[in-house]
Write a protein that holds these residues in place. Structure first.
Motif, PDB file in Angstrom:
ATOM      1  N   ARG A  14     -45.573  -4.612   7.430  1.00  0.00           N
ATOM      2  CA  ARG A  14     -46.425  -3.489   7.828  1.00  0.00           C
ATOM      3  C   ARG A  14     -46.923  -3.667   9.268  1.00  0.00           C
ATOM      4  O   ARG A  14     -47.046  -2.710  10.033  1.00  0.00           O
ATOM      5  N   GLU A  15     -47.199  -4.900   9.630  1.00  0.00           N
ATOM      6  CA  GLU A  15     -47.612  -5.184  11.004  1.00  0.00           C
ATOM      7  C   GLU A  15     -46.507  -4.837  11.994  1.00  0.00           C
ATOM      8  O   GLU A  15     -46.759  -4.687  13.186  1.00  0.00           O
ATOM      9  N   ARG A  16     -45.294  -4.720  11.485  1.00  0.00           N
ATOM     10  CA  ARG A  16     -44.155  -4.312  12.322  1.00  0.00           C
ATOM     11  C   ARG A  16     -43.752  -2.864  12.039  1.00  0.00           C
ATOM     12  O   ARG A  16     -42.622  -2.459  12.316  1.00  0.00           O
ATOM     13  N   ASN A  17     -44.661  -2.139  11.396  1.00  0.00           N
ATOM     14  CA  ASN A  17     -44.447  -0.720  11.053  1.00  0.00           C
ATOM     15  C   ASN A  17     -43.315  -0.503  10.043  1.00  0.00           C
ATOM     16  O   ASN A  17     -42.703   0.556  10.011  1.00  0.00           O
ATOM     17  N   ILE A  18     -43.050  -1.507   9.234  1.00  0.00           N
ATOM     18  CA  ILE A  18     -42.036  -1.379   8.191  1.00  0.00           C
ATOM     19  C   ILE A  18     -42.753  -1.264   6.836  1.00  0.00           C
ATOM     20  O   ILE A  18     -43.679  -2.032   6.560  1.00  0.00           O
TER      21      ILE A  18
HETATM   22  C1  LIG Z   1     -46.408   0.640  15.208  1.00  0.00           C
HETATM   23  O1  LIG Z   1     -46.632   2.023  15.341  1.00  0.00           O
HETATM   24  C2  LIG Z   1     -47.704   2.368  16.192  1.00  0.00           C
HETATM   25  C3  LIG Z   1     -47.894   3.865  16.114  1.00  0.00           C
HETATM   26  O2  LIG Z   1     -46.676   4.542  16.121  1.00  0.00           O
HETATM   27  C4  LIG Z   1     -47.391   1.872  17.591  1.00  0.00           C
HETATM   28  O3  LIG Z   1     -48.444   2.188  18.457  1.00  0.00           O
HETATM   29  C5  LIG Z   1     -47.187   0.364  17.569  1.00  0.00           C
HETATM   30  O4  LIG Z   1     -46.810  -0.111  18.813  1.00  0.00           O
HETATM   31  C6  LIG Z   1     -46.120  -0.014  16.538  1.00  0.00           C
HETATM   32  N1  LIG Z   1     -46.083  -1.460  16.391  1.00  0.00           N
HETATM   33  C7  LIG Z   1     -44.941  -2.155  16.395  1.00  0.00           C
HETATM   34  C8  LIG Z   1     -45.085  -3.631  16.237  1.00  0.00           C
HETATM   35  O5  LIG Z   1     -43.856  -1.632  16.505  1.00  0.00           O
END
Ligand SMILES: *[C@@H]1O[C@H](CO)[C@@H](O)[C@H](O)[C@H]1NC(C)=O
Ligand SMILES: *[C@@H]1O[C@H](CO)[C@@H](O)[C@H](O)[C@H]1NC(C)=O
Length: 388
Positions: A250-254
């Motif tokens: 989740r910390e990597r947006n997964i």
């Molecule tokens: C996750 O998503 C947010 C919002 O879209 C973004 O600002 C952030 O950089 C992303 N984080 C990663 C680790 O990709």
């Protein structure tokens, strides 16, 4: 009780009578004949749950199934008649095939006041589920809940903060608060699943962050690097403990959904309190995802030689099924005996059709070298093309 269960029609009773006399094959035959000729009786239990292995010993069970079980599992006429999607004019709710093999548990589980509060019986429910009564039948009562629930910690603090004790009904567990769970590795003797997992400041805090010595510990970043950036987006962690894997992803947006049982700990509540999704299904159940949909499936310490080999074969093909082409299966610390590995497990895993991106074999020494146990950590890819 529902009026539909008082007015049993004659044909249903006849059917039950035949059931008592017949073998399962005949039962099947009769039930299909019966099914096609019984539309006038559709409020009654049309289809009966037959119990293959218990048939010889407990043919009377059907007569004694709890009313609420029959209320849920009976076939009901659809209000608008024949439905082409169902290819039927009735609706039939599913429960695990083994439910009726445990009539005593089932009777307890399905005994409650309709519209009232359910008994506080998590342990019984889980026992029934793990015996193969999965999915459990739905119930018409309010599940036991904490008396003074508090709102969860807000994101992102919730990921790494121990939730309030008042977010859990503790009846089913040896520990009665989180402090006890956090300390149990030091203070409690004996085995418990994921014994040190609730301590978020302990081993959980470093899992999957870095590759480590033996090469069996892949890091999340190393695994993600095996695929084009951003293409691993959704997935599943099978038997994921307290869902630290999902939190790290989740910390990597997964987005990762984590399956877990509540084996002597409120794993599902804890996962949810952290702010990721728990899925309360056992290893036995068909994965509730469609074919070719998930980018990644991870599983650590769960898929191993404790699972009957033929069932493990089904599990592996189910994982292959729900992964999309190009999706990856991270088999993390699979363990077995050395001989088993060469003779059984390596061929079994290889038979499914994955590409091997990583395949690391190492000794498992925690119970002593004389047991000749070993680990496999593998990163397996469903082929992008011709995966069928
Ligand atoms: C996750 O998503 C947010 C919002 O879209 C973004 O600002 C952030 O950089 C992303 N984080 C990663 C680790 O990709
Ligand atoms: C439960 O509530 C429903 C909806 O009000 C009602 O039809 C039913 O009779 C109630 N059953 C019992 C046992 O109270």
């Amino acid at each position: 009780m529902d009026s539909s269960h008082k007015q049993k029609c004659l044909s249903t009773n006849l059917f039950f009578f035949f059931l008592l006399l017949s073998t399962n094959l005949i039962t099947l035959l009769l039930s299909s004949i019966f099914y096609s000729s019984s539309s006038s009786c559709s409020l009654n239990p049309i289809t009966t749950i037959t119990t293959t292995s218990a048939a010889s010993t407990s043919n009377h069970d059907e007569d004694h199934l709890p009313p609420e079980f029959l209320a849920f599992t009976s076939a009901y006429q659809l209000p608008f008649g024949f439905n082409t999607n169902f290819d039927s004019d009735t609706m039939l709710a599913p429960v695990g095939r083994a439910c009726t093999q445990f009539p005593v548990h089932l009777r307890h589980y399905m005994s409650y006041n309709v519209n009232g509060s359910c008994p506080d019986d998590e342990l019984l429910a889980q026992k029934l589920l793990l015996k193969g009564c999965e999915p459990l039948p739905r119930r018409r009562c309010r599940a036991a809940a904490p008396k003074n629930y508090v709102e969860p910690h807000p994101l992102p603090a919730s990921f790494w903060t121990t939730p309030a004790d008042s977010s859990v009904v503790w009846t089913a567990y040896t520990c009665k608060n989180y402090e006890c769970l956090i300390n149990r590795r030091r203070t409690q003797k004996g085995f418990d699943d994921c014994k040190d997992c609730f301590d978020l400041q302990g081993r959980e805090s470093s899992r999957w962050r870095q590759t480590q010595g033996s090469g069996l510990d892949f890091s999340i970043d190393q695994v993600l690097a095996a695929k084009p950036p951003g293409t691993i987006r959704i997935g599943l962690d099978i038997g994921g403990g307290v869902a630290t894997f999902a939190v790290r992803m989740r910390e990597r947006n997964i987005t990762i959904v984590t399956t877990s049982m509540n084996l002597n700990g409120p794993f599902n509540n804890f996962i949810a309190s952290r702010g990721v999704v728990p899925l309360y299904i056992s290893i036995s159940q068909r994965l509730p995802f469609f074919d070719n949909t998930l980018d990644i499936i991870h599983s650590m310490h769960v898929l191993s030689n404790w699972i009957p080999t033929k069932l493990l074969h089904f599990v592996l093909f189910d994982i292959y099924r729900v992964l999309r082409p190009g999706g990856v299966f991270w088999l993390d610390h699979f363990f077995c005996d050395e001989e088993q590995f060469e003779q059984v497990y390596a061929p079994l895993i290889e038979s499914v059709g994955f590409n091997k991106l990583k395949w690391v074999v190492g000794r498992k020494l925690d119970r002593g070298p004389e047991l000749r146990e070993m680990y496999l950590s593998a990163l397996l890819e469903k082929p992008l093309n011709n995966s069928w």
